[in-house]
Scaffold this active site. Structure first.
Site, short mmCIF file in Angstrom:
data_model
loop_
_atom_site.label_atom_id
_atom_site.label_comp_id
_atom_site.label_asym_id
_atom_site.label_seq_id
_atom_site.Cartn_x
_atom_site.Cartn_y
_atom_site.Cartn_z
N GLU A 23 0.84 -1.20 0.00
CA GLU A 23 0.00 0.00 0.00
C GLU A 23 0.87 1.25 0.00
O GLU A 23 2.05 1.20 0.36
CB GLU A 23 -0.93 0.00 1.21
CG GLU A 23 -0.19 -0.08 2.54
CD GLU A 23 -0.86 0.72 3.64
OE1 GLU A 23 -1.04 1.93 3.45
OE2 GLU A 23 -1.16 0.14 4.69
N LYS A 84 -6.05 10.40 0.05
CA LYS A 84 -6.05 9.04 0.62
C LYS A 84 -7.28 8.35 0.05
O LYS A 84 -8.40 8.77 0.33
CB LYS A 84 -6.11 9.14 2.14
CG LYS A 84 -6.05 7.82 2.88
CD LYS A 84 -6.05 8.11 4.38
CE LYS A 84 -6.17 6.84 5.20
NZ LYS A 84 -6.23 7.14 6.64
N VAL A 104 -5.72 0.02 2.58
CA VAL A 104 -5.77 -1.44 2.49
C VAL A 104 -6.86 -1.88 1.51
O VAL A 104 -6.62 -2.72 0.63
CB VAL A 104 -6.01 -2.07 3.88
CG1 VAL A 104 -6.35 -3.56 3.76
CG2 VAL A 104 -4.79 -1.90 4.76
N SER A 138 -14.33 0.26 9.10
CA SER A 138 -13.45 0.44 7.95
C SER A 138 -13.92 -0.35 6.73
O SER A 138 -14.39 -1.48 6.84
CB SER A 138 -12.04 -0.03 8.32
OG SER A 138 -11.21 -0.04 7.18
N LYS A 157 -5.31 -2.27 14.03
CA LYS A 157 -4.77 -1.16 14.82
C LYS A 157 -5.34 -1.19 16.23
O LYS A 157 -6.54 -1.38 16.42
CB LYS A 157 -5.08 0.17 14.11
CG LYS A 157 -4.39 0.28 12.76
CD LYS A 157 -4.64 1.62 12.10
CE LYS A 157 -3.84 1.72 10.79
NZ LYS A 157 -4.42 0.97 9.69
#
Length: 300
Positions: A23, A84, A104, A138, A157
């Site tokens: 990434e 992003k 990701v 996410s 995370k």
């Protein structure tokens, strides 16, 4: 072709060589300059040293690149107009002729599109704390539920709701194996406090699982390889920084996708760079393991 491969990646695709997708968000948004470019180059070299070809993925001036030249790596590392992009943003960024580093979700999508089946990242996104109120989850999870790809990561995370994330991974039929561990790692921490069912000891074993997934047609979703960092942060310090970061985000009214970069920056500042060195160790270690898996997959 919806993407432009670098000369190195084009040759590897043509010759059927092992390739590892990487990434680019960590380069543009995850690490400070000039360290970001140094680490990006080091990570690519680690993949090469382990016998695979690195394919760092990004969108530059509307063109999707699978594999970057050194000049393109410099652009992602140093330009101020790098957005992003998650998977939902890719077509919009591309059609608008803009530039973006890939998350990701976006990297996994584009890697699969190019026929690349192994991907190394730092930590996965997942279900955020208080998601039962905010619905903040996410897009990494949705993407991985739909893609045949193996993702090497240091768990999710540690700023997330790890228990809820593991539940979602199970619901979405995303396979999870721990590399030499049954403790699910929490990015900066080797053990998030949650146990996973399946442990693997080698890249060869993971390659065998990948081939079994293909044979049994359970490869419509991803396989997550959780690879714990060797030198974790001090846990008391980690927990104190996380607590103050969450309080700071609430006080500043930071919500949605702005929370993660805010908390990661808070970790970097409050830990006086310790979290940054752990983050760099994570991406290097995961890239090496991903390359070993890509090579073993080819040989199996």
């Amino acid at each position: 072709m919806p993407f432009t491969p670098s000369p190195e990646v084009a040759a590897a695709l043509a010759e059927g060589k092992p390739i590892v997708a990487l990434e680019s968000t960590i380069i543009s948004h995850g690490l400070p300059r000039p360290q970001n470019l140094e680490v990006a180059r080091e990570v690519e070299d680690i993949v090469r040293d382990h016998g695979a070809v690195p394919a760092t993925i990004a969108v530059i001036d509307g063109v999707v690149h699978i594999g970057l030249t050194d000049d393109q790596l410099k652009a992602i590392a140093n330009r101020d107009d790098i957005a992003k992009a998650s998977s939902r943003d890719l077509a919009i960024i591309s059609a608008s002729k803009k530039s973006a580093a890939t998350t990701v979700a976006a990297t996994a999508h584009l890697a699969a599109l190019a026929g690349i089946r192994v991907f190394a990242t730092g930590g996965l996104g997942g279900v955020h704390r208080d998601a039962n109120e905010t619905f903040d989850e996410s897009a990494d999870l949705t993407a991985l539920s739909q893609l045949d790809i193996t993702v090497v990561c240091a768990g999710v995370k540690s700023i997330l709701d790890v228990a809820a994330t593991l539940e979602r991974l199970e619901t979405l039929a995303i396979g999870v194996v721990g590399y030499k561990t049954t403790a699910f790692p929490g990015f900066y921490l080797t053990d998030s406090g949650f146990t996973i069912e399946h442990r693997v000891e080698s890249a060869t074993e993971i390659a065998q699982i990948i081939h079994s997934r293909e044979a049994l047609k359970t490869n419509k979703s991803a396989l997550v390889v959780a690879n714990p960092v060797k030198h974790e942060m001090d846990r008391k310090r980690h927990d104190a920084i996380l607590k103050s970061g969450l309080a700071g985000a609430r006080k500043a009214g930071i919500v949605g996708k702005a929370v993660t970069p805010f908390l990661l920056e808070h970790f970097h500042t409050a830990s006086e760079g310790e979290s940054l060195s752990v983050n760099i160790e994570i991406i290097k270690s995961n890239s090496a393991l991903a390359a070993d898996i890509a090579v073993a997959k080819q040989q199996h």
